[in-house]
Design an enzyme around this catalytic site. Structure first.
Site, PDB file in Angstrom:
ATOM      1  N   CYS A  64       0.838  -1.027  -0.435  1.00  0.00           N
ATOM      2  CA  CYS A  64       0.047  -0.286   0.132  1.00  0.00           C
ATOM      3  C   CYS A  64       0.607   0.742   0.036  1.00  0.00           C
ATOM      4  O   CYS A  64       2.222   0.744   0.312  1.00  0.00           O
ATOM      5  CB  CYS A  64      -0.772   0.075   1.280  1.00  0.00           C
ATOM      6  SG  CYS A  64      -1.374  -1.747   2.190  1.00  0.00           S
ATOM      7  N   ASN A 113       1.356  -0.605   5.550  1.00  0.00           N
ATOM      8  CA  ASN A 113       2.188  -0.914   4.480  1.00  0.00           C
ATOM      9  C   ASN A 113       2.872  -1.889   4.828  1.00  0.00           C
ATOM     10  O   ASN A 113       4.041  -1.868   4.940  1.00  0.00           O
ATOM     11  CB  ASN A 113       2.404   0.416   3.741  1.00  0.00           C
ATOM     12  CG  ASN A 113       3.757   0.527   2.928  1.00  0.00           C
ATOM     13  OD1 ASN A 113       3.292  -0.942   1.731  1.00  0.00           O
ATOM     14  ND2 ASN A 113       4.587   0.524   2.041  1.00  0.00           N
ATOM     15  N   GLY A 114       2.667  -3.422   4.754  1.00  0.00           N
ATOM     16  CA  GLY A 114       3.888  -4.033   4.693  1.00  0.00           C
ATOM     17  C   GLY A 114       3.442  -5.549   4.577  1.00  0.00           C
ATOM     18  O   GLY A 114       1.994  -5.848   4.581  1.00  0.00           O
ATOM     19  N   MET A 155      22.279 -28.251  -7.800  1.00  0.00           N
ATOM     20  CA  MET A 155      21.508 -29.552  -9.318  1.00  0.00           C
ATOM     21  C   MET A 155      20.629 -30.146  -8.752  1.00  0.00           C
ATOM     22  O   MET A 155      19.905 -31.490  -9.480  1.00  0.00           O
ATOM     23  CB  MET A 155      22.818 -31.083 -10.028  1.00  0.00           C
ATOM     24  CG  MET A 155      24.316 -30.277 -10.122  1.00  0.00           C
ATOM     25  SD  MET A 155      24.057 -28.824 -11.232  1.00  0.00           S
ATOM     26  CE  MET A 155      23.374 -29.742 -12.801  1.00  0.00           C
ATOM     27  N   GLU A 214      20.978 -15.617 -15.023  1.00  0.00           N
ATOM     28  CA  GLU A 214      20.845 -14.349 -14.287  1.00  0.00           C
ATOM     29  C   GLU A 214      22.725 -14.049 -14.917  1.00  0.00           C
ATOM     30  O   GLU A 214      22.824 -12.362 -14.361  1.00  0.00           O
ATOM     31  CB  GLU A 214      20.716 -14.501 -12.521  1.00  0.00           C
ATOM     32  CG  GLU A 214      20.976 -14.881 -11.797  1.00  0.00           C
ATOM     33  CD  GLU A 214      21.179 -15.080 -10.507  1.00  0.00           C
ATOM     34  OE1 GLU A 214      21.845 -13.919 -10.016  1.00  0.00           O
ATOM     35  OE2 GLU A 214      20.528 -15.927  -9.648  1.00  0.00           O
ATOM     36  N   LYS A 235      15.926 -22.927  -4.746  1.00  0.00           N
ATOM     37  CA  LYS A 235      16.735 -22.561  -3.450  1.00  0.00           C
ATOM     38  C   LYS A 235      16.150 -21.304  -3.573  1.00  0.00           C
ATOM     39  O   LYS A 235      16.796 -20.367  -3.296  1.00  0.00           O
ATOM     40  CB  LYS A 235      18.024 -22.873  -3.050  1.00  0.00           C
ATOM     41  CG  LYS A 235      18.792 -21.729  -4.301  1.00  0.00           C
ATOM     42  CD  LYS A 235      20.072 -21.730  -3.926  1.00  0.00           C
ATOM     43  CE  LYS A 235      20.658 -20.543  -5.555  1.00  0.00           C
ATOM     44  NZ  LYS A 235      22.495 -20.413  -5.452  1.00  0.00           N
TER      45      LYS A 235
END
Length: 1169
Positions: A93, A320-321, A576, A991, A1042
């Site tokens: 919010c 907010n949170g 892996m 990434e 993970k």
């Protein structure tokens, strides 16, 4: 299988073995009860779903009622259906307030609040009609002049300001008269008089279509203050009236909700965008609406089932949170009902229970508790906030001692409500804001020369001439901003907390806390000698100890997990992914812990980095009975203060016999005769619950549940987790839980995950004695250095476990163990509903599964294998290959023969080898994964081949998994890209990025360019050129292998090529924080989507999530944030390195994630986006 056509929001699922493809979901796949079980009794355990639920007497009638589907009223959001559960709703919010510090009323304050609110419109969200907001509201001081004038037109004289309370109710046209009459009668019974009811004037044209369908009748009540009653007494009476009305007058089929009821403030809110709010309520346009404070809020619900009722501000706060520890906080608040007493309310206190009303959001629950402890004890509102949201005091060496002592005293009173949050609060006198201990939400404020303070969750929401600003700052982690309109001053954090810290003798009280050292010294003379294990015969100790087999240890447990912990003080790393079977499909009697998967934060709040942010994390916590929350005293610190949750063997023996300070400990034996079979197992759990209840009633301070007797004299043990869960929930239900601390002395727990599950389901401290005894034997055998002492063994293990727990808590954004305990931050896969109701109440287990009887049978099988000597092999510890494939052991999806067949098929173009690969892979999937339990419906008319797309078109929807080069070789990475470009599919950079020479000037037949470019926190070579050369830009929110953790590439793997692409230095290790550690909320993600769209308008924006309960709700927020493509990754995938705990025990199968996401998007009417 005909594909479903969609507009432009697509899904992918990721799996560790099959090529990741755009997946369509088709209802022609049905669950098969017998599929793939063969002679394996365990493979079909997920289908043995029992419908029996353990019910106490009062619940049976309730259960009957629940079985009748209730008609959904127009104002109600959809209930639990399919994989959607409203419990998983999130919200984020925009919040702000404006206050005249001197308490001077004006209409300008309201108009400035309107500006504040409208400029945070981007912080809210819109439903599928694009014209209904997720909620907006304003809390202001009572505009007495406006109300007096409005009522005088009806011939009613309003008393002076302060002599009445008022509030707005949401009612329905059909039943409002009856509800109002019942409210009047209730008020009268409490000695209060209702002066009048008023219909709040509103403009229906101002709101969206969706909001109009559920629009309430807004009625405002005015309640007179009785003669001779003081202000505090009146406020408490009004609080009791509102609380009891909420409990007693809400009925099925009747709309009844009280926005607020107060003698100082009034709340106007609803299902609006932040600009619709000011047009809908005509009171807010009236120049006679004068106020000295206004708190505004605009809501972004990740789901589009927001409601009028769930809009903010609430009674005393706007938030907010996220509160990540909510389930534990609510459970423990219920348990406190057994020890709470209030001078102010006396016998009436019980009528205010439950403190937390059912079916509330995290903000609603926090609001209930904050208001309750302020009203029912003599704490001020700021002190109540400090108690619930403490600073990170444990590791702060610079904090003044008296403030640290206050926080430590408060920690003995209540566990923190932990999570990233900016909480703004007011009771009409005080108005302020506090930031969570990590400071993971923004908050800025100005003070002007006009003596006005403006606070907001971002800058740019309020125009002020810089020359008029006297103070400009931001809230820092754990700090509080406060204005006292009665004293007419702004109180800074230091002054405020110094005053509260000195208000009572907290430092003096803390002298009475109990430490383990104190107990050791008190018992020095009567300490029992610890058993000398070296005297046992070789066949009974170390790796030959039969108890290892009884409790499910394997050679992998010892070699891969325990020895590294004792030697290196940390958990071993793996990589892996995880391709072994789910616990419910295992052939090798898994222990109960294996059925639980850790939850983690993604999108709606950030994970914490447990290494870089170590300063805010703490393992300290109190053990023992809690005193009355509502009566601050030295009694609250009469608890044992532990620095971490692992107890050594000598300390556990000490606590079992401890009588220091008059404490008593009850030891509950969780073993029973093997010959009693399954009924003996079930009766043992019932006995533990009975004995635990009796011990709490009899004044024992500690309960130790122990399986020490297992293995001797024909005794076998119940799972410590099942006994603990059943006892913990039984004590909560009977309101006895706060009277005792629970210690678990067990041979069963040894891994980080096991310890986390025990803590999550109610353990206060744990002694994993068999792991310690094994380490001592291994030392004597020379596996661990001979010079290592018992104390060093305990310390090394405790340190390894602490680091592991910190990583698990950090995934969910939780900082303190005290908040993590009892918070149940897990999902179960393959546990039956009866078992969950008995031992793990409130935990999601969406596919049902094994019963208590099956777990009992498996526990007995382990005893039989160990002690009944079925074959000589059972003398040696088993190695079923949970981690590494072994012939005759657990199945693995990637097993040697199938990989060999695949290589043979690829190298020699051998079709027979490919058929062998297909057969072994499908067989492995049947043994390991949920999708292997499904079968195609075969009685449907076949589709003509001419209607099916040719293979050349189907392969264009293939995409590779996101693997960075570094985790795989550059040659393999480029080969995948070339292959995908030739068939028209898409490869993914991962990434780790992609060097520019791969996407500039490429030969079309040998293009090494990856069509999907991944972005994770803008690191690793994300340049303008990289973004511009993509067909898809994929935001990586989490990694399947993970989730909630960052990547790790050791220095020796960082070659020149990798360093060049990632803009780093060769040979220097790369450890990244959790992905998008900088994304604190759904709005931040929406902003990143917008920025990426600007960088490359032609690219499709994709968001990668990981499957967990509630991922569908998160995905609907992502769709509202304008993402065009969603990837759901499974728990099993990924190449990344992490501790084995993260790889094995976090995340869910993608099958559940993708099904939930599809269902929730359809339910929200967002699937076509």
């Amino acid at each position: 299988m005909a594909p479903i056509t969609t507009d432009n929001c697509e899904f992918e699922c990721e799996s560790s073995v099959e090529t990741s493809i755009d997946t369509t979901i088709e209802n022609s796949v049905a669950a098969s009860a017998g599929s793939g079980s063969g002679s394996n009794t365990h493979a079909s355990r997920t289908n043995e779903q029992s419908n029996e639920v353990y019910l106490s007497e009062g619940q049976e009638h309730e259960q009957e009622q629940e079985d009748v589907p209730l008609e959904q009223m127009p104002w109600e959001a959809p209930g639990k259906q399919g994989l959607y559960d409203p419990q998983n709703e999130h919200e984020a919010c925009g919040v702000g307030f404006i206050v005249a510090i001197d308490g001077k009323r004006s209409h300008k304050i309201l108009r400035d609040a309107q500006t504040l609110s409208e400029r945070m419109n981007h912080r809210g969200a819109c439903a599928c009609d694009n014209d209904t907001g997720d909620g907006a509201g304003v809390l202001a001081s009572i505009p007495h002049g406006l109300y007096a004038k409005a009522l005088s037109k009806e011939g009613i004289t309003l008393p002076d300001l302060g002599d009445y309370a008022t509030g707005i109710f949401y009612l329905d046209e059909a039943q409002h008269s009856a509800a109002e009459k019942e409210f009047n009668d209730l008020a009268q019974s409490l000695g209060l008089e209702v002066i009048a009811w008023r219909t709040v004037p509103a403009s229906q044209q101002a709101i969206g279509v969706v909001a109009r369908k559920s629009e309430p009748l807004s009625r405002q009540v005015f309640v007179r203050r009785p003669e001779g009653s003081d202000e505090k007494d009146f406020q408490r009476k009004v609080f009791v009236l509102r609380k009891r009305a909420s409990h007693e007058l809400a009925k099925q089929g009747r709309r009844f909700y009280i926005c607020s009821l107060s003698d100082r403030t009034v709340v106007y809110k609803g299902l609006f965008t932040s600009d619709q709010l000011w047009d809908y309520y005509t009171d807010l346009k009236n120049p006679e609406f004068e106020t000295y404070l206004a708190l505004v809020h605009t809501r972004f619900s990740t789901n589009t089932f927001p409601s009028w009722e769930r809009a903010h501000p609430l009674r005393v706060l706007a938030h907010n949170g996220e509160i990540n520890t909510l389930r534990g906080n609510v459970n423990l608040m219920k348990a406190r009902e057994g020890v709470m007493e209030s001078e102010a309310f006396g016998e009436q206190l019980k009528k205010l229970y439950p403190v937390v009303e059912p079916n509330l959001s995290d903000s609603g629950s926090f609001d209930c508790v904050l208001e309750f402890i302020t009203m029912a004890s003599d704490r001020s509102l700021p002190e109540s906030v400090m108690t619930m949201v403490p600073e990170a005091w444990q590791n702060d060496k610079t904090m003044p001692q008296e403030k640290r002592d206050f926080y430590q005293w408060a920690a003995c009173v209540m566990e923190p409500w932990d999570g990233p949050a900016l909480i703004s609060f007011t009771d009409g006198r005080y108005i302020g804001a506090v930031l969570d201990r990590n400071g993971l939400r923004p908050s800025r404020f100005y003070v002007t020369k006009e003596n006005v303070l403006v606070m907001a969750s971002e800058v740019g929401v309020y125009d002020v001439d810089p020359s008029q600003v006297t103070l400009k700052s931001r809230l820092k982690p754990g700090r509080m901003l406060l204005v006292d309109t009665k004293e007419k001053k702004l109180i800074q954090d230091i002054e405020l907390k110094q005053h509260i810290s000195k208000s009572r003798p907290h430092s003096e009280w803390l002298q009475q806390k109990i430490t383990l050292d104190e107990i050791r010294n008190a018992n020095m003379l009567n300490a029992l000698p610890v058993e000398d294990l070296s005297l046992l015969p070789a066949s009974q100790r170390g790796i030959f100890d039969p108890r290892l087999s009884l409790f499910g240890y394997t050679t992998e447990t010892v070699n891969m997990l325990l020895i590294p912990m004792f030697k290196n003080k940390k958990e071993a790393l793996g990589s892996m992914g995880n391709d072994s079977p789910l616990a419910c499909l295992s052939n090798f009697q898994p222990v109960a812990y294996e059925y639980f998967k850790q939850l983690f934060a993604q999108v709606t709040n950030p994970p914490i980095d447990p290494f870089r942010e170590k300063v805010v994390m703490s393992m300290q916590c109190p053990l023992g009975p809690e005193a009355n929350l509502l009566q601050p005293s030295a009694q609250q610190v009469h608890r044992i203060w532990l620095t971490n949750p692992i107890l050594s063997i000598p300390d556990t023996q000490l606590l079992k016999r401890n009588t220091h300070r008059g404490w008593k400990t009850k030891v509950l034996d969780i073993t029973f005769q093997f010959s009693d079979g399954v009924p003996g197992y079930l009766e043992c759990i019932e006995r533990v619950c009975r004995e635990g209840y009796n011990a709490a009633q009899a004044g024992y301070q500690l309960i130790v549940i122990s399986d020490r007797n297992a293995g001797s004299n024909g005794m076998t043990a119940v799972s410590a987790l099942l006994a603990l869960g059943a006892l913990h929930h039984h004590l909560i239900e009977t309101l006895q839980r706060m009277k005792v601390g629970i210690i678990v002395e067990t041979a069963e727990a040894r891994e980080v995950h096991h310890i986390c599950v025990l803590l999550g389901y109610g353990a206060d401290a744990i002694c994993p004695y068999l792991a310690f005894e094994l380490a001592q034997a291994l030392r004597d055998d020379g596996v661990i250095g001979h010079e290592v002492t018992d104390k060093q063994i305990y310390a090394a293990y405790a340190q390894a476990i602490d680091t592991g727990i910190a990583k698990v808590m950090a995934k969910m954004g939780i900082s303190t163990l005290q908040s993590y305990k009892s918070a149940q931050i897990f999902e179960a896969v393959g546990l039956g509903i009866d078992l969950v109701a008995k031992c793990f109440r409130g935990t999601q287990s969406r596919i049902g599964g094994v019963t208590l009887e099956i777990l009992a049978k498996e526990g007995l099988e382990r005893y039989q294998l160990t002690y009944c000597k079925i074959s000589p092999d059972t003398r040696i510890l088993r190695n079923p290959g949970h981690y590494h494939w072994r012939h005759g052991g657990e199945a693995h999806i990637n097993e040697p023969s199938s990989i060999g067949s695949l290589q043979e098929a690829a190298v020699s173009k051998n079709l027979d080898a490919f058929e062998a690969f297909k057969k072994t892979t499908l067989d492995s999937v049947k043994k390991c994964a949920l999708r292997g339990q499904l079968e195609f419906v075969s009685d449907r008319q076949k589709i003509d081949l001419s209607e099916v797309e040719p293979a050349s078109e189907i392969v264009k929807r293939f995409a590779t998994g996101a693997m960075s080069f570094g985790s795989i070789s550059l040659e393999a990475h480029q080969t995948l890209a070339v292959t995908m470009n030739r068939i028209g599919g898409k490869s993914n950079t991962g990434e780790g990025g992609e060097d520019s020479d791969r996407y500039l000037n490429q030969d079309p037949n040998h293009s090494r360019r990856s069509a999907i470019k991944q972005v994770a926190s803008g690191r690793f070579g994300v340049t303008a050129s990289y973004l511009a050369n993509a067909d898809d830009l994929q935001i990586k929110m989490a990694q399947g292998a993970k989730p909630g953790e960052g990547g790790e590439l050791p220095g020796y793997k960082v070659t020149k090529d990798i360093a060049k692409t990632r803009k780093s230095v060769p040979g220097v290790g790369l450890i990244s924080p959790p992905p998008h550690h900088d994304i604190y909320s759904i709005e931040d993600l929406a902003e990143l989507i917008y920025d990426l769209k600007c960088s490359n308008p032609n690219a499709r924006i994709s968001v990668k999530l990981v499957s967990e309960v509630g991922v569908g709700v998160v995905a609907s927020g992502v769709a509202k944030g304008k993402a065009e493509h969603i990837v759901i990754s499974g728990h099993d995938g990924g190449t990344g390195a992490s501790s084995w705990t993260g790889i094995k025990n976090a995340g869910m199968p993608w099958e559940l994630g993708i099904a939930e996401t599809h269902q929730v998007l359809v339910l929200n009417n967002l699937r076509s986006r």
